[in-house]
Enzyme design. Structure first.
Site, PDB file in Angstrom:
ATOM      1  N   ARG A   1     -85.788   2.692  16.710  1.00  0.00           N
ATOM      2  CA  ARG A   1     -84.393   2.294  16.665  1.00  0.00           C
ATOM      3  C   ARG A   1     -84.277   0.852  16.155  1.00  0.00           C
ATOM      4  O   ARG A   1     -85.133   0.016  16.434  1.00  0.00           O
ATOM      5  CB  ARG A   1     -83.763   2.423  18.057  1.00  0.00           C
ATOM      6  CG  ARG A   1     -83.551   3.864  18.493  1.00  0.00           C
ATOM      7  CD  ARG A   1     -82.684   4.623  17.511  1.00  0.00           C
ATOM      8  NE  ARG A   1     -81.333   4.126  17.540  1.00  0.00           N
ATOM      9  CZ  ARG A   1     -80.320   4.738  18.113  1.00  0.00           C
ATOM     10  NH1 ARG A   1     -80.484   5.922  18.683  1.00  0.00           N
ATOM     11  NH2 ARG A   1     -79.106   4.213  18.104  1.00  0.00           N
TER      12      ARG A   1
ATOM     13  N   LYS B   1     -86.430  -5.503  19.069  1.00  0.00           N
ATOM     14  CA  LYS B   1     -87.601  -4.916  18.414  1.00  0.00           C
ATOM     15  C   LYS B   1     -88.025  -5.738  17.188  1.00  0.00           C
ATOM     16  O   LYS B   1     -89.086  -5.546  16.625  1.00  0.00           O
ATOM     17  CB  LYS B   1     -87.324  -3.468  18.029  1.00  0.00           C
ATOM     18  CG  LYS B   1     -87.182  -2.534  19.247  1.00  0.00           C
ATOM     19  CD  LYS B   1     -86.843  -1.128  18.828  1.00  0.00           C
ATOM     20  CE  LYS B   1     -86.660  -0.153  19.974  1.00  0.00           C
ATOM     21  NZ  LYS B   1     -87.924   0.353  20.547  1.00  0.00           N
TER      22      LYS B   1
ATOM     23  N   LYS C   1     -98.419   6.934  19.307  1.00  0.00           N
ATOM     24  CA  LYS C   1     -98.593   7.956  18.261  1.00  0.00           C
ATOM     25  C   LYS C   1     -99.407   7.378  17.106  1.00  0.00           C
ATOM     26  O   LYS C   1    -100.303   8.028  16.559  1.00  0.00           O
ATOM     27  CB  LYS C   1     -97.230   8.428  17.739  1.00  0.00           C
ATOM     28  CG  LYS C   1     -96.341   9.064  18.787  1.00  0.00           C
ATOM     29  CD  LYS C   1     -94.891   9.172  18.271  1.00  0.00           C
ATOM     30  CE  LYS C   1     -93.919   9.364  19.408  1.00  0.00           C
ATOM     31  NZ  LYS C   1     -92.518   9.108  19.018  1.00  0.00           N
TER      32      LYS C   1
HETATM   33  C1  LIG Z   1     -91.657   8.089  19.322  1.00  0.00           C
HETATM   34  C2  LIG Z   1     -90.305   8.025  18.786  1.00  0.00           C
HETATM   35  C3  LIG Z   1     -89.457   6.966  19.152  1.00  0.00           C
HETATM   36  C4  LIG Z   1     -89.890   5.828  20.051  1.00  0.00           C
HETATM   37  O1  LIG Z   1     -90.413   4.795  19.241  1.00  0.00           O
HETATM   38  P1  LIG Z   1     -90.634   3.312  19.801  1.00  0.00           P
HETATM   39  O2  LIG Z   1     -91.391   2.649  18.718  1.00  0.00           O
HETATM   40  O3  LIG Z   1     -91.460   3.469  21.057  1.00  0.00           O
HETATM   41  O4  LIG Z   1     -89.307   2.726  20.048  1.00  0.00           O
HETATM   42  C5  LIG Z   1     -88.179   6.934  18.615  1.00  0.00           C
HETATM   43  N1  LIG Z   1     -87.750   7.895  17.773  1.00  0.00           N
HETATM   44  C6  LIG Z   1     -88.543   8.916  17.391  1.00  0.00           C
HETATM   45  C7  LIG Z   1     -88.015   9.925  16.437  1.00  0.00           C
HETATM   46  C8  LIG Z   1     -89.838   9.027  17.892  1.00  0.00           C
HETATM   47  O5  LIG Z   1     -90.613  10.055  17.512  1.00  0.00           O
END
Ligand SMILES: *Cc1c(COP(=O)(O)O)cnc(C)c1O
Length: 835
Positions: A571, A576, A682
């Site tokens: 986001r 961030k 991830k």
């Molecule tokens: C994993 C994921 C998030 C979370 O991302 P962050 O970097 O931890 O804020 C947000 N949106 C999607 C589509 C995701 O797959």
């Protein structure tokens, strides 16, 4: 093994299928295509979109049919069991696509390949027809989806409860560099992954008033009267476990009212008004609120929260009463509600209401039961994101709940007074009601008081909750607080999305990692094997090619796969710090302009994410990213060294392409602001190296990867707090040549030649001594860390070794581990024995 279900020589499996009334998959696909969907064309090598959509639907139904018997069986087994059960209450479930996930978990890959081959197409193409189920904003919603996956994998008796939004997270496209939102009507082609259960419809009250009456025993009791009622209709989605004969349920509620019901209940003056009232009711489940971390005060949002909570609690209670009658003495031991943030915190007063008003319990019994089964997960350290609801709104919309909250508060404040006798200030600070001209209910405090467990989502986050935001509550009840570091499911975020790496892992460490990610440790010794490193790099290169094609399709920008892929997707939010990333790109751009390119590594910088539609600064950051990208990509001097794109409409299905292709993962939030992060996990699993601050789960990522395999920069949380006492960004800027130059490039209008002043809000923020995100304070350290990244990237062997060690160290970040901890420490539940 993968063919057992359809291999005609295997008579036992064949009988299994037959007993279910199913044919082999190719025949089932054909049957659904021609009979269920009534498709007229003979599809042969036809690649037109309409045919593909038919194929998708037919295949989805065929695969779903394979799930249904196990699904029914898991549901019955769970109902029959006397063990404790868990209900995960969440306003968001960011599921993404279901077809490929089901195929993987049922081990149907080969059958699907065979079935589609006859139509001259491949799964990848057909799977792409599925709309993402985007019923969430970002990390919080995706966490809920990963958790359900892990619960099924571990065969835990867990049901997810959420809302079936007609419109999910908006679709984002870019016009003239700016974000434009389009509605996401994800259900428009139907949803083969849901089954309506109209027989379990619940009735939800709103408005009206509370009156007292005398019950049969002559006791005066309150009751909620003259309410406007809405129906909650459940739609169930299957959550298949990984090859383990378990399919759990996600139950999503849709708001509705029948015309018949309307005419009676709404007491409307005339027929058209009564029919129109139907729309009013259906508004409740119409759209997901697109705010990632805040937005308060909207009546419809509070309606959604109460709607979810009341429907779900009634659902659980009805099943309880069917089995146990009106004896609630063990209800708390046998049921547990996990509240995903404060959004479902109305569960505390609503369970009290149902137990007292509908089932005749006295206050003390009801409170005993309630506080035995509620558990609350906090997701944010931003004070502005803590939910508060005005007492005025509450008393209009949910009058009976407000009375109960007042009573909870009165009793709680007696406890506070025992701990801190006569301390009026403490009472004021800890009260569930924030007093003032316009008093508000503090939903986090309500959740803490009503729960037996309060958890944060990463080690640092929990520490900061205990010492900061919830300090007083931690002093009062230290044992309520605990940490559960987030995780992600390796089945979607490694096995499914990175088939090349999946095969290499299976070959190298065996297949066990798919349901026990600790096994991935065995990869570590291969990090020094030159031949292995080459294979590792080849897989990454193929994934980069796949992403480059997608980037070209979506933006028209050509990514060179020999460049480093440097990615920040999440986001768009000030904390961030996408701005920090942009400032670094401007620094590189400036160096290229001056011919100072020694030691520079060619990079493709990709930034993606959605901004909340009302978040002006975040939307301006999107504009800046696009405008910088435009200038960079058009400049011949940059051609061999730098490319940049804003990736539009970032969502789960795009992350499945992005994270396997990423080499550098940007996790650069202001320390002390990101509760955990899960995107970071991830990337790590897929062998990206992280450049990051000591924030959220980055700290644990660094520990698990080894600090020499992580690019650390910036202030830590304590240093940020200290710095804010006397922060002078302008002095930092003028004392640093690089920063002075890049700021002047930005402020001289290089990226907005025809629109002077466009980015003043952003540059003004950077230069402000009150900048909450202290971006300039971390910039020097960030630029230096990026130089180290570049230097390291030039040493391919070293880079690949570090990459392998990141994947090898990612075992801790499986949501299976997280869920095992919830199951043991909070829920006290065990796997349901198989049939
Ligand atoms: C994993 C994921 C998030 C979370 O991302 P962050 O970097 O931890 O804020 C947000 N949106 C999607 C589509 C995701 O797959």
């Amino acid at each position: 093994m993968s063919n057992t279900l359809t291999d005609p020589t295997d008579s036992a499996s064949h009988d299994d299928l037959e007993s279910l009334g199913l044919l082999d998959l190719p025949s089932e696909l054909k049957r659904h295509l021609t009979i269920t969907l009534g498709h007229r064309n003979d599809i042969q090598r036809s690649q037109n979109e309409s045919d593909q959509r038919y194929l998708y639907r037919a295949l989805a139904i065929a695969v779903r049919d394979r799930l249904v018997p196990t699904w029914q069986e898991t549901w019955s087994r769970m109902n029959a069991s006397d063990d404790r059960k868990v209900y995960y209450l969440s306003l968001e479930f960011l599921i993404g696509r279901s077809l490929t996930n089901a195929i993987q978990n049922l081990d149907l890959d080969d059958d699907v390949h065979e079935a589609l081959h006859r139509y001259g197409t491949e799964l990848e193409q057909i799977a792409d027809r599925e709309h993402d189920a985007g019923l969430g904003n970002g990390g919080l919603g995706r966490l809920a989806a990963c958790f359900l996956d892990s619960c099924s994998n571990l065969q835990l008796p867990v049901i997810g409860y959420g809302i079936r939004y007609e419109y999910g997270m908006f679709h984002q496209h870019i016009e003239h560099g700016r974000q434009v939102e389009d509605p996401d009507h994800w259900l428009r082609d139907g949803n083969p992954w849901e089954i309506e259960r109209a027989e379990n419809t619940r009735r939800i009250r709103f408005y009206g008033r509370v009156e007292n009456y005398y019950d049969d025993k002559g006791t005066m009791r309150p009751r909620w009267v003259e309410s406007h009622d809405v129906l909650a209709v459940p739609f169930d989605m299957p959550i298949p476990g990984y090859r383990n004969e378990t399919v759990n349920t996600l139950r999503l509620w849709k708001a509705s009212t029948t015309d018949v019901f309307n005419l009676r209940e709404f007491n409307a003056g005339s027929y058209p008004e009564a029919v129109a009232a139907k729309n009013d009711a259906e508004q409740i489940s119409m759209v997901l609120y697109p705010n990632d971390a805040s937005e308060n005060g909207k009546e419809l949002r509070l309606k959604q929260q109460y709607f979810l909570v009341s429907a779900s609690l009634q659902d659980v209670i009805e099943r309880w009463v069917e089995k146990n009658g009106e004896d609630f003495s063990e209800f708390g031991q046998k049921n547990c509600f996990q509240l995903n943030d404060t959004h479902p915190a109305c569960a505390v007063p609503e369970l009290m209401r149902l137990l007292m008003d509908e089932h005749g319990l006295e206050w003390d019994e009801a409170w005993e039961v309630t506080t035995r089964c509620m558990a609350y997960t906090n997701h944010t350290l931003l004070p502005e994101a803590l939910e508060r609801w005005s007492v005025g709104l509450f008393s209009r919309l949910l009058p009976r709940l407000l009375d109960i909250i007042y009573e909870i508060n009165a009793r709680f404040l007696k406890v506070v007074d025992q701990q801190w006798p006569g301390d009026i200030e403490m009472r004021r600070e800890m009260s569930l009601i924030e007093e003032g001209d316009n008093p508000h209910i503090r939903m986090a405090y309500l959740a803490i008081v009503g729960s037996f467990s309060v958890n944060g989502v990463a080690g640092l986050h929990t520490q900061l909750l205990e010492s900061g935001l919830f300090k007083n509550f931690h002093t009062l009840w230290p044992r309520k607080f605990n940490n559960k570091t987030n995780g992600v499911t390796q089945r979607r975020w490694l096995s499914h999305c990175n088939p090349g790496l999946r095969e290499l892992l299976n070959e190298t460490v065996g297949e066990g990692w798919q349901n026990d990610l600790t096994k991935i440790r065995d990869l570590a010794p291969h990090a020094t094997d030159a031949a292995f490193r080459d294979r590792w790099q080849d897989i990454k290169l193929a994934n980069k090619k796949r992403l480059a094609d997608l980037v070209f399709k979506n933006t028209g920008v050509q990514f060179d796969t020999s460049f480093m892929f440097d990615v920040q997707v999440k986001r768009i939010h000030e904390y961030k710090r996408q701005l920090l990333n942009v400032l670094h790109v401007i620094h590189l751009y400036d160096r290229i302009q001056r011919g100072d390119t020694a030691g520079m590594v060619p990079r493709c910088v990709l930034i993606g994410g959605k901004a909340a539609p009302g978040y002006h600064v975040a939307k301006l950051i999107v504009k800046l990213i696009n405008d910088v990208a435009g200038v960079v990509n058009a400049d011949p001097k940059c051609h061999d060294l730098l490319k940049m794109v804003f990736f539009p409409n970032y969502r789960v299905s795009s992350m499945e392409i992005i994270c396997p292709a990423t080499e550098l993962s940007e996790q650069i939030s202001t320390a002390g602001k990101e509760a955990s992060g899960t995107g970071n996990m991830k990337f790590m699993m897929n062998g990206s190296l992280t450049i990051g601050t000591l924030d959220g789960a980055n700290i644990e990522i660094r520990e698990n990867a080894g600090e020499e395999n992580f690019f650390l920069f910036g202030l830590d949380a304590e240093e940020v707090t200290e710095l804010k006492k006397d922060y002078r960004p302008n002095e930092i800027i003028s004392a640093d040549e690089d920063i002075t130059r890049l700021m002047s490039v930005l402020e001289s209008g290089t990226f907005n030649p025809t629109n002077p002043g466009l980015f003043d809000l952003l540059t003004g923020g950077l230069r402000s001594p009150h900048d909450p995100w202290v971006t300039i304070a971390d910039l020097r350290s960030y630029i230096d860390a990026q130089a180290t990244v570049a230097k390291t990237y030039l040493d391919k062997d070293r880079w690949n070794e570090m990459s392998i060690l990141n994947t090898a160290g990612s075992g801790w970040f499986s949501s299976d581990r997280t869920i095992q901890q919830y199951a043991q420490d909070i829920w006290d539940v065990r796997a349901l024995p198989s049939k």
